[in-house]
Design an enzyme around this catalytic site. Structure first.
Site, PDB file in Angstrom:
ATOM      1  N   LEU A 142       0.825  -1.201   0.000  1.00 15.10           N
ATOM      2  CA  LEU A 142       0.000   0.000   0.000  1.00 15.10           C
ATOM      3  C   LEU A 142       0.867   1.262   0.000  1.00 15.10           C
ATOM      4  O   LEU A 142       0.439   2.323  -0.458  1.00 15.10           O
ATOM      5  CB  LEU A 142      -0.915  -0.007   1.231  1.00 15.10           C
ATOM      6  CG  LEU A 142      -2.099   0.956   1.228  1.00 15.10           C
ATOM      7  CD1 LEU A 142      -3.055   0.609   0.101  1.00 15.10           C
ATOM      8  CD2 LEU A 142      -2.821   0.905   2.563  1.00 15.10           C
ATOM      9  N   VAL A 179       1.205   2.791  -3.346  1.00 18.95           N
ATOM     10  CA  VAL A 179       0.026   3.541  -3.762  1.00 18.95           C
ATOM     11  C   VAL A 179      -0.009   4.910  -3.088  1.00 18.95           C
ATOM     12  O   VAL A 179      -0.358   5.923  -3.703  1.00 18.95           O
ATOM     13  CB  VAL A 179      -1.265   2.762  -3.434  1.00 18.95           C
ATOM     14  CG1 VAL A 179      -2.505   3.536  -3.890  1.00 18.95           C
ATOM     15  CG2 VAL A 179      -1.232   1.384  -4.077  1.00 18.95           C
ATOM     16  N   GLU A 180       0.376   4.943  -1.812  1.00 20.25           N
ATOM     17  CA  GLU A 180       0.306   6.181  -1.041  1.00 20.25           C
ATOM     18  C   GLU A 180       1.359   7.202  -1.463  1.00 20.25           C
ATOM     19  O   GLU A 180       1.044   8.366  -1.673  1.00 20.25           O
ATOM     20  CB  GLU A 180       0.465   5.877   0.461  1.00 20.25           C
ATOM     21  CG  GLU A 180      -0.763   5.282   1.100  1.00 20.25           C
ATOM     22  CD  GLU A 180      -1.904   6.276   1.189  1.00 20.25           C
ATOM     23  OE1 GLU A 180      -1.651   7.464   1.443  1.00 20.25           O
ATOM     24  OE2 GLU A 180      -3.050   5.862   0.976  1.00 20.25           O
ATOM     25  N   SER A 181       2.608   6.771  -1.585  1.00 23.33           N
ATOM     26  CA  SER A 181       3.681   7.752  -1.810  1.00 23.33           C
ATOM     27  C   SER A 181       4.790   7.279  -2.725  1.00 23.33           C
ATOM     28  O   SER A 181       5.747   8.019  -2.948  1.00 23.33           O
ATOM     29  CB  SER A 181       4.306   8.125  -0.460  1.00 23.33           C
ATOM     30  OG  SER A 181       5.019   7.007   0.064  1.00 23.33           O
ATOM     31  N   TYR A 194      -9.116   3.057  -5.624  1.00 23.58           N
ATOM     32  CA  TYR A 194      -7.955   2.924  -4.743  1.00 23.58           C
ATOM     33  C   TYR A 194      -7.576   1.452  -4.552  1.00 23.58           C
ATOM     34  O   TYR A 194      -6.404   1.077  -4.648  1.00 23.58           O
ATOM     35  CB  TYR A 194      -8.284   3.577  -3.403  1.00 23.58           C
ATOM     36  CG  TYR A 194      -7.136   3.677  -2.431  1.00 23.58           C
ATOM     37  CD1 TYR A 194      -6.142   4.628  -2.598  1.00 23.58           C
ATOM     38  CD2 TYR A 194      -7.074   2.843  -1.309  1.00 23.58           C
ATOM     39  CE1 TYR A 194      -5.109   4.742  -1.690  1.00 23.58           C
ATOM     40  CE2 TYR A 194      -6.046   2.958  -0.403  1.00 23.58           C
ATOM     41  CZ  TYR A 194      -5.069   3.912  -0.590  1.00 23.58           C
ATOM     42  OH  TYR A 194      -4.043   4.021   0.314  1.00 23.58           O
TER      43      TYR A 194
END
Length: 547
Positions: free
Chosen positions: A151, A154-156, A266
């Site tokens: 994840l 996906v976040e950063s 997402y």
């Protein structure tokens, strides 16, 4: 005649009634929804959606933007290869049920990262280094499925310095409220959301809490993006039992309660990343190089430790030290508690020895300031680039009263003060040192821009200026990609011929004077810093560069 009149009246009434009907229908028709902000205002219960992440510039580090994708990304029309199809069909450890439309979204993200966004994904892999194995170990110890750690891509994109305009920060993009809730300290000195090791543990705790709330990992992941309140209310109103069932029933919700398109995509984006990570070799990606990465060890530093002195003692540059310690916002650690720093493992003993010596004494590298007559907390803080609240805290003062002769400790010796200035102030200081043009009387940024071919926007940015109006004769400007000789030659072009100090006569205007000298009236306005509304009076003096 009367019949024609009646006919006209009937026709008029028909038209009038039609117009009224149109007005009523348009008033009753549903209004188009306003576009949803990409980065909404965060509230404690629902962390804001992160759609654009940029790296905050601190201590001179360059900004690095994480690519913002279309939702979903556009198709490049290139078919998937046999290897890519096999990778896309990889079964995951977490059970999943979705319809064909959801599978299509997963494929779109998968295709983007393996085709157009391939370099972007490879950059993510190149910088995750030891962070990925560390986070994987933490997630495993806390009982989370190993795949959930992806994840962070996906976040950063595993960017420890990532900072969103909504206020989220770090690898795991914690909002301020949620970060504090999970033990990540944030103040003027430090932001532990940017500590990739502590934030990984906090992210694991938060995701585990969300899983316990919803009993489904995909709902937990969606709640990590949109907030548990948003997902919980949507589940209750639709009666959905899984994330993909919720997305299929999303249209039944009111406009305000619906999941944003980014939240709907997402989880598919996460699934695409997982499938790629499970097939890096098959897809031709270079795996994250964790072997070549330098081993890093945590170490406790006392309050007020001079971090720059620590870096110098370890014989490593501040930039290298900062890249290991992205949580620190200053070159001195927080003064009132111990903080965690990270150093190369093979230099750990040397770091311990330094911290035990007098060289690391609290407030080393600070300055002792003697209060002058007329000083105030605000003036001192502004002069040194330190917030008043911080000045009072480090000096253990509550009163606003200051006495001349009083001594205050202020962060910012010659070696560290630059790091505490605002980015704009720091840029101005550097521009003054590199200045290659001295501002002449009557100069404007527009003149200099036209003479040198450098845009006004670039001149403002390169010199840390807010406004094009703030130019003082005799001050220096840095003009990128120009030598002093070239600038002097180009700037003189506007003053070819002679300079005339012209005295305005009765009845003259800027237009008539411009015509007399064969120049543009706009040039006269600019040379004399006048506006179109300026009034000329007999006897006024104008500077004119005559041809």
């Amino acid at each position: 005649m009367q019949k024609n009149s009646d006919t006209h009246k009937i026709a008029f009434r028909t038209i009038l009634l039609s117009c009224l009907a149109c007005i009523l229908l348009s008033a009753c028709a549903p209004k188009p929804s306003k576009p949803v902000a990409t980065l909404p205002v965060p509230v404690p219960e629902e962390p804001a959606v992160i759609s654009e992440v940029v790296e905050l510039e601190i201590s001179g580090e360059p900004a690095d933007e994480v690519v913002e994708l279309q939702v979903p990304p556009a198709d490049d029309a290139e078919p998937l290869s046999t290897e890519e199809i096999e990778a896309l069909e990889t079964r995951l450890n977490i059970d999943i049920e979705m319809d064909e439309s959801d599978r299509k979204v997963v494929e779109q993200y998968f295709k983007y990262f393996t085709h157009r966004g391939r370099k972007t994904f490879q950059r993510y892999l190149s910088r995750c280094g030891t962070l990925l194995p560390h986070a994987t170990e933490i997630f495993k110890d806390k009982g989370l499925p190993e795949e959930i750690v992806y994840l962070a891509f996906v976040e950063s994109g595993f960017n420890a310095k990532a900072y969103s305009r909504a206020g989220a920060s770090g690898v795991w993009q914690f909002m301020p409220y949620t970060g504090r809730k999970y033990g990540l300290k944030q103040n003027w000195w430090i932001d532990e959301r940017r500590d990739p090791y502590k934030s990984a543990s906090a992210a694991a705790d938060y995701l585990l809490k969300l899983y316990n709330d919803f009993g489904d990992w995909y709902l937990a992941i969606a709640a990590y993006n949109a907030g548990e309140g948003k997902i919980g209310r949507a589940m209750k109103k639709t009666g959905a039992e899984s994330f993909f069932e919720l997305t299929q029933k999303n249209h039944k919700l009111s406009r305000r309660a619906r999941l944003r398109k980014e939240t709907k995509h997402y989880v598919p984006k996460f699934l695409a990343v997982v499938k790629i990570m499970r097939n890096l070799e098959k897809l031709g990606f270079e795996p994250a190089d964790t072997v070549a990465c330098e081993a890093i060890s945590p170490i406790k530093v006392k309050g007020g430790t001079d971090l720059l002195a620590l870096a110098n003692d370890l014989n490593i540059s501040w930039k290298t030290f900062y890249n290991m310690n992205t949580a620190f916002r200053r070159q001195v650690s927080p003064p009132d508690y111990e903080a965690t720093a990270y150093v190369p493992s093979f230099k750990l003993q040397k770091a311990i020895a330094f911290l035990e010596s007098d060289k690391s004494r609290p407030y080393a590298g600070w300055i002792s300031y003697k209060v002058r007559r007329g000083d105030s907390w605000y003036r001192i803080g502004r002069r040194h680039g330190v917030p008043v609240a911080v000045l009072k805290k480090v000096n253990n003062r509550r009163s606003n009263m200051l006495r001349p002769g009083q001594r205050l400790m202020i962060p910012g010796s010659n070696s560290t003060q630059v790091a505490w200035r605002s980015p704009r102030a720091k840029t101005r200081a550097i521009a003054q040192k590199r200045g290659n043009y001295v501002v002449q009387r009557g100069d404007t940024l527009y003149d200099i821009s036209r003479a040198t071919g450098v845009s006004v926007k670039t001149l403002l940015s390169a010199n840390g200026l807010r406004s094009a109006k703030r130019l003082r004769a005799g001050s220096k400007l840095y003009i990128p990609n120009q030598s002093r000789t070239t600038i002097a030659k180009k700037s003189s072009n506007k003053k070819d011929g002679k300079t005339v100090a012209y005295q305005v006569r009765r009845g003259e205007s800027v237009w008539t004077i411009a015509k007399k000298f064969g120049v543009s009236y706009k040039d006269i306005l600019r040379w004399n810093r006048l506006s179109k509304r300026s009034i000329l009076r007999p006897g006024d003096s104008l500077t004119i560069y005559a041809n």
